[in-house]
Design an enzyme around this catalytic site. Structure first.
Site, PDB file in Angstrom:
ATOM      1  N   TRP A   1       0.765  -1.165  -0.156  1.00 30.32           N
ATOM      2  CA  TRP A   1       0.191   0.074   0.047  1.00 30.32           C
ATOM      3  C   TRP A   1       0.580   1.300   0.070  1.00 30.32           C
ATOM      4  CZ3 TRP A   1      -4.399  -1.399  -2.000  1.00 30.32           C
ATOM      5  CH2 TRP A   1      -4.945  -2.559  -1.595  1.00 30.32           C
TER       6      TRP A   1
ATOM      7  N   ASP B   1      -1.587   6.546   6.207  1.00 30.13           N
ATOM      8  CA  ASP B   1      -2.695   5.896   5.745  1.00 30.13           C
ATOM      9  C   ASP B   1      -2.888   4.805   7.063  1.00 30.13           C
ATOM     10  OD1 ASP B   1      -4.220   3.664   4.955  1.00 30.13           O
ATOM     11  OD2 ASP B   1      -2.951   3.281   3.308  1.00 30.13           O
TER      12      ASP B   1
ATOM     13  N   LYS C   1     -11.896  -2.050   6.908  1.00 25.12           N
ATOM     14  CA  LYS C   1     -11.053  -2.739   7.794  1.00 25.12           C
ATOM     15  C   LYS C   1     -11.711  -2.956   9.110  1.00 25.12           C
ATOM     16  CE  LYS C   1      -8.525  -3.315   4.140  1.00 25.12           C
ATOM     17  NZ  LYS C   1      -7.564  -2.517   3.518  1.00 25.12           N
TER      18      LYS C   1
END
Ligand SMILES: *Cc1c(COP(=O)(O)O)cnc(C)c1O
Length: 360
Positions: free
Chosen positions: A102, A172, A196
């Protein structure tokens, strides 16, 4: 009805109490005669939902008044471009730490818009650790410094934040959102996809220090301009209405269960149970160096591909699902977000113990 323990990295488990409340309110939300799915996002009743969600998030995360909270669509991945478009506006330089897929994707996207540098990487050991940072490598006039705080695929977490001085830190937090208290004042921006730990898919939450807004590049698409959404209180266009409603229910559940301090305590207890087992097992081992271990995502392997596959298959039959690891790590991964009860991790560890005995 029987529900499984779902160890998926995302979308992932939601608290059962939240699902039950949503089910009970499905046809008639608070006497409105409508489902939240059917409501105008400009109605008074919906306004109480989105404002309520923001107020709860501010309370739980202790978000100061000089930060805007945005409820957006597009996923975390859309922010990979929006971040440089909005903030790469001074020197045109930014620093990134590469701690996994990511972070790498965010970095690759930013490279399209400016002079961005990877100041450190843990690619040499399959991202199994958080690299040590040397301040001498940082770009002093960078517009921002970027990290992925919890690396969902590799199972690492920054337990200590980099000291970036006056350079705004952007993180993030998709897979550690609301998992423990976080000092928002240390960041220029925090953001994450909700699927999530916060809500179903479809919602991305951005928390942005106000003074950083308003300098987006001219070419920035309107929908990626954070100032546009901030000025419209996340109602510039239709927001992901129903997902924001579930987000509000999850936030209420967190508050009822003691807030982020209590989440942290629960999550540490769950993670400890699993890591202690891994550290003592002769068959299974964790893939991350102990000091950088995530509380949320726990990758582990055996020394045999065959055993890994057998484990995943038999676990699924026992109601422990989605334990297959990411293809770049192999083996298994247990994601144990807020909604995973202690009993679920206990059931997993018991199953691992029995599997080890039966197969060695
Ligand atoms: C899942 C995940 C993403 C991608 O999120 P999308 O909402 O699917 O774009 C980005 N970063 C992290 C840390 C993630 O866990």
């Amino acid at each position: 009805m029987s529900r499984v323990y779902n160890f998926s990295a995302g979308p992932s488990m939601l608290p059962e109490a939240v699902l039950k409340k949503a089910a009970a309110e499905m046809l008639d939300y608070e006497g409105s005669g409508q489902s939240v799915m059917e409501m105008s996002h400009r109605s008074k009743i919906y306004d109480s939902i989105i404002k309520g969600a923001e107020a709860l998030l501010r309370e739980l995360m202790n978000i100061p008044d000089n930060y805007k909270v945005l409820f957006l669509q597009g996923g975390a991945s859309t922010q990979f471009a929006a971040i440089p478009l909005n903030f790469l506006n001074g020197s045109g330089k930014a620093d990134y730490v590469l701690t996994g897929q990511w972070a790498k994707k965010a970095f690759a996207e930013a490279q399209k818009y400016g002079d961005v540098k990877a100041v450190a990487s843990s690619a040499d050991k399959t991202f199994s650790y958080i690299p040590k940072l040397n301040k001498a490598d940082f770009t002093p006039d960078a517009d921002y410094f970027y990290i992925c705080m919890n690396n969902t695929i590799y199972g690492t977490l920054y337990h200590e934040l980099p000291d970036t001085g006056n350079v705004p830190l952007i993180a993030d937090i998709s897979s550690c959102f609301l998992s423990e208290p976080i000092d928002v004042t240390k960041f220029g921006m925090l953001y994450g996809g909700a699927q999530k730990n916060v809500a179903p898919a479809g919602l991305t939450i951005c928390i942005i220090r106000e003074d950083l807004l308003g300098n987006a590049r001219d070419i920035t698409p309107t929908m990626l301009n954070y100032k546009v959404h901030a000025d419209a209180n996340s109602l510039y266009n239709t927001p992901p209405c129903y997902t924001i409603y579930i987000c509000k229910l999850v936030l209420e559940w967190i508050k009822e269960n003691g807030g982020l301090e209590a989440m942290k305590e629960r999550n540490e207890k769950k993670a400890k149970l699993l890591y202690d087992f891994l550290d003592n097992s002769k068959m299974f081992r964790g893939t991350v160096v102990p000091e950088d271990r995530s509380l949320m995502n726990v990758p582990f392997v055996t020394d045999s591909e065959e055993l890994n596959a057998k484990f995943v298959k038999e676990a699924e039959a026992a109601g422990l699902v989605n334990l297959k690891g990411h293809r770049t790590v192999g083996g298994m991964r247990a994601s144990i977000y807020n909604a995973m009860p202690y009993d679920g991790v206990e059931a997993l560890v018991k199953f691992m113990d029995e599997f080890e005995k039966a197969n060695s």
